[in-house]
Design a protein around this motif. Structure first.
Motif, PDB file in Angstrom:
ATOM      1  N   CYS A  61       0.828  -1.220   0.000  1.00  0.00           N
ATOM      2  CA  CYS A  61       0.000   0.000   0.000  1.00  0.00           C
ATOM      3  C   CYS A  61       0.854   1.260   0.000  1.00  0.00           C
ATOM      4  N   MET A  62       1.912   1.266   0.811  1.00  0.00           N
ATOM      5  CA  MET A  62       2.750   2.462   0.890  1.00  0.00           C
ATOM      6  C   MET A  62       3.588   2.639  -0.371  1.00  0.00           C
ATOM      7  N   ALA A  63       3.981   1.542  -1.001  1.00  0.00           N
ATOM      8  CA  ALA A  63       4.726   1.651  -2.252  1.00  0.00           C
ATOM      9  C   ALA A  63       3.858   2.283  -3.340  1.00  0.00           C
ATOM     10  N   ILE A  64       2.621   1.842  -3.441  1.00  0.00           N
ATOM     11  CA  ILE A  64       1.695   2.419  -4.433  1.00  0.00           C
ATOM     12  C   ILE A  64       1.453   3.895  -4.124  1.00  0.00           C
ATOM     13  N   LEU A  65       1.207   4.207  -2.848  1.00  0.00           N
ATOM     14  CA  LEU A  65       0.943   5.586  -2.452  1.00  0.00           C
ATOM     15  C   LEU A  65       2.158   6.473  -2.718  1.00  0.00           C
ATOM     16  N   GLY A  66       3.348   5.935  -2.495  1.00  0.00           N
ATOM     17  CA  GLY A  66       4.549   6.721  -2.741  1.00  0.00           C
ATOM     18  C   GLY A  66       4.793   6.972  -4.219  1.00  0.00           C
ATOM     19  N   VAL A  67       4.678   5.926  -5.020  1.00  0.00           N
ATOM     20  CA  VAL A  67       4.917   6.065  -6.460  1.00  0.00           C
ATOM     21  C   VAL A  67       3.882   6.984  -7.107  1.00  0.00           C
ATOM     22  N   LYS A  68       2.640   6.876  -6.665  1.00  0.00           N
ATOM     23  CA  LYS A  68       1.544   7.646  -7.266  1.00  0.00           C
ATOM     24  C   LYS A  68       1.191   8.889  -6.451  1.00  0.00           C
ATOM     25  N   VAL A 119      -8.186   5.808   0.562  1.00  0.00           N
ATOM     26  CA  VAL A 119      -8.329   4.351   0.656  1.00  0.00           C
ATOM     27  C   VAL A 119      -6.979   3.693   0.947  1.00  0.00           C
ATOM     28  N   LEU A 120      -5.947   4.098   0.230  1.00  0.00           N
ATOM     29  CA  LEU A 120      -4.624   3.505   0.448  1.00  0.00           C
ATOM     30  C   LEU A 120      -4.081   3.865   1.826  1.00  0.00           C
ATOM     31  N   TYR A 121      -4.304   5.093   2.242  1.00  0.00           N
ATOM     32  CA  TYR A 121      -3.868   5.508   3.572  1.00  0.00           C
ATOM     33  C   TYR A 121      -4.601   4.687   4.641  1.00  0.00           C
ATOM     34  N   GLY A 122      -5.921   4.528   4.460  1.00  0.00           N
ATOM     35  CA  GLY A 122      -6.713   3.757   5.415  1.00  0.00           C
ATOM     36  C   GLY A 122      -6.320   2.291   5.440  1.00  0.00           C
ATOM     37  N   ALA A 159       9.989   9.656   1.050  1.00  0.00           N
ATOM     38  CA  ALA A 159       9.882   9.107   2.404  1.00  0.00           C
ATOM     39  C   ALA A 159       8.874   7.969   2.456  1.00  0.00           C
ATOM     40  N   ILE A 160       7.747   8.109   1.753  1.00  0.00           N
ATOM     41  CA  ILE A 160       6.733   7.051   1.744  1.00  0.00           C
ATOM     42  C   ILE A 160       7.295   5.780   1.109  1.00  0.00           C
ATOM     43  N   ILE A 161       8.079   5.939   0.047  1.00  0.00           N
ATOM     44  CA  ILE A 161       8.698   4.771  -0.591  1.00  0.00           C
ATOM     45  C   ILE A 161       9.709   4.122   0.351  1.00  0.00           C
ATOM     46  N   VAL A 162      10.477   4.953   1.063  1.00  0.00           N
ATOM     47  CA  VAL A 162      11.421   4.418   2.045  1.00  0.00           C
ATOM     48  C   VAL A 162      10.678   3.641   3.133  1.00  0.00           C
TER      49      VAL A 162
END
Length: 542
Positions: free
Chosen positions: A386-393, A422-425, A487-490
């Motif tokens: 979820c965090m990888a998707i949120l970071g990339v996008k 949704v991804l954050y949740g 940071a989100i990707i990390v």
């Protein structure tokens, strides 16, 4: 060790779920409810404190806490928590779980009240006293982590132990929910009583003087649930496992167990003598024998909790910055001071209801069915995804800045806000239906009774070290879009590291604490015969 001691443990492990178990969950859980409330209510009030004490008319922007002040206010309690986990964890093995349990609660009550009474004639003095009292508040909170987990694990039966400890920890979710709810209700009442124009209409009048009472009340309210449970904590007997295995008082352990179970236990000693206790059972903490038996376990519980808290506290402490980016809150200039706090706390409540709280209770109901190991692995993996998707996008989902549009009431426009939320949740959901809960449970099961509280405190302190990194590191870059994305990707990578370190931890589902820790090998003789007498009157139970 005598057959009477084995009988005590057998009765505890095989006891049916009964009223006392639920009482213990509530008593221990209310402390944890207070812990979460005190740690996370600060998220709801920091923007208000910034408006009140750090408004600069030259900037033509609402007052905001300087980065170092914001980091100090949110992070100082975590520093206190780390110190408290180490100190009270050690003290819980030396003096007993019950004696130390009351000390932590008194500390939390006093410092929660003192935090709201932070005094001074300038912004710096108010912040300094607030940070001082929140450090000691965190110190008391730190003691609650190892003690609540260990007490519940030592009271619980073998079959549902994971669910019982998870239920105590699930009160963290309720505490987070109430932190938002109390802030929302309080700010709504004051907003109705003291209306004010938006900041863009009147820079000065948009910050109501009465707002100074709002944040103070929210912080002080944390003393209420802690004070209400003090009496019941003092009535709890010492755990039978601590009394028998650490203090060596087997008779008192049986008597204390009688206060826990609905039936008195009478043990008939077997004819055979106990096997002599081998010298290896006398090993100390961090000795060669301890490292051989439990070194990898302690490394696993500490590293996974450390890695988890970097991500989890990054998500929780930066909510005030995430919600504007996700479109849940309007831009600050379109609101007055109390209105901003109201909308922020309302968003906190919605996210807690939709994602945070359900995650905890999924764990409560499933942990004794699918196990700690599987839940922790799955949680780390799905958090990472979820965090990888949120970071990339991130840029696409957040949208572009609306600063050039004077009519826009939001900071960002044309983003995919629903996907963002949704991804954050989902990340929060799988943190709680995953490693945020299991890292709390497993250290309370893996280690011998004489080290159990200390080792849980060490593991929890490692977690708070990760939380401190989140508080002082990630929050410093929340105003730089490119750094946030990286940071989100990390954090996604950090979660994957937690996934791999989980393999250092064995599954504890369905096994007794003595079997897990190796203490069962110290028990000699034949299985004892157990007889049960009449039930103890309810008035004599906690």
């Amino acid at each position: 060790m005598s057959d009477s001691t084995k009988a005590v443990f057998s009765a505890l492990d095989n006891a049916k779920t009964q009223l006392y178990h639920f009482k213990a969950i509530i008593i221990a859980g209310m402390g944890f409810f207070t812990d979460a409330y005190d740690l996370f209510c600060i998220t709801a009030v920091t923007k208000l404190i910034g408006r009140l004490y750090y408004y600069d008319p030259i900037t033509h922007k609402p007052g905001a806490l300087p980065t170092h002040v914001n980091n100090a206010i949110t992070g100082v309690a975590l520093c206190g928590t780390l110190a408290g986990q180490l100190f009270f964890g050690w003290l819980g093995d030396k003096l007993g779980r019950k004696k130390v349990y009351g000390i932590t609660l008194v500390t939390m009550v006093g410092c929660a009240i003192a935090s709201g009474l932070s005094f001074g004639s300038s912004a710096n003095s108010v912040i300094a006293t607030l940070c001082f009292f929140r450090f000691w508040l965190g110190f008391g909170i730190g003691g609650d982590y190892p003690l609540s987990a260990v007490i519940m694990s030592e009271y619980a039966n073998q079959k549902t132990r994971g669910g019982f400890i998870a239920a105590v920890f699930a009160m963290q979710g309720i505490g987070i929910l109430f932190a938002g709810a109390v802030a929302m209700i309080t700010s709504r009442i004051f907003l109705h009583a003291f209306p004010a124009p938006e900041f863009q209409i009147n820079h000065v009048l948009s910050t109501q003087p009465q707002a100074d009472y709002v944040w103070r009340f929210v912080l002080m309210f944390g003393a209420v649930p802690a004070a209400l449970t003090y009496y019941w904590r003092q009535k709890m007997p010492e755990t039978a496992r601590y009394t028998a295995l650490v203090k060596g008082d087997h008779k008192k352990a049986a008597a204390d167990m009688a206060k826990v179970l609905e039936n008195e236990i009478v043990v008939e000693e077997s004819i055979s003598k106990p096997n002599p206790t081998p010298n290896t059972t006398l090993y100390g903490l961090f000795s060669a024998e301890f490292m051989k038996r439990h070194g990898l376990h302690l490394l696993g519980t500490s590293t996974t909790w450390f890695l988890l808290d970097i991500a989890f506290y990054s998500l929780q402490l930066t909510q005030k910055d995430v919600y504007p980016a996700s479109g849940l809150i309007r831009k600050a200039s379109t609101m007055n001071a109390i209105e901003e706090m109201y909308l922020l706390s309302k968003a906190m409540v919605l996210i807690a209801l939709a994602a945070t709280v359900p995650g905890y209770w999924f764990t409560v109901f499933l942990i004794d069915k699918i196990g700690r190991f599987t839940i922790q692995l799955g949680g780390f993996l799905l958090m990472s995804v979820c965090m990888a998707i949120l970071g990339v996008k991130y840029n696409e989902y957040r949208g572009h800045s609306c600063g050039s549009d004077p009519n826009s009431r939001y900071d960002f426009c044309n983003g995919k806000k629903t996907l963002f939320v949704v991804l954050y949740g989902l990340t929060l959901f799988f943190a709680n239906f995953g490693p945020n809960t299991t890292t709390f449970i497993v250290p309370a099961e893996l280690f011998p009774a004489r080290f159990r509280s200390t080792c849980h405190g060490i593991s929890a302190a490692a977690g708070k070290a990760g939380a401190i990194i989140a508080a002082f590191g990630l929050q410093s870059i929340t105003h730089d879009v490119n750094k946030i994305r990286k940071a989100i990707i990390v954090l996604a990578v950090v979660n994957m590291l937690g996934f791999f370190f989980t393999f250092l931890i064995p599954e504890t589902k369905g096994r007794s604490l003595e079997e897990i820790s190796g203490e069962d090998k110290e028990l000699g003789g034949q299985p004892p015969k157990i007889a049960q007498k009449e039930a103890i009157p309810e008035s004599e139970m906690v």
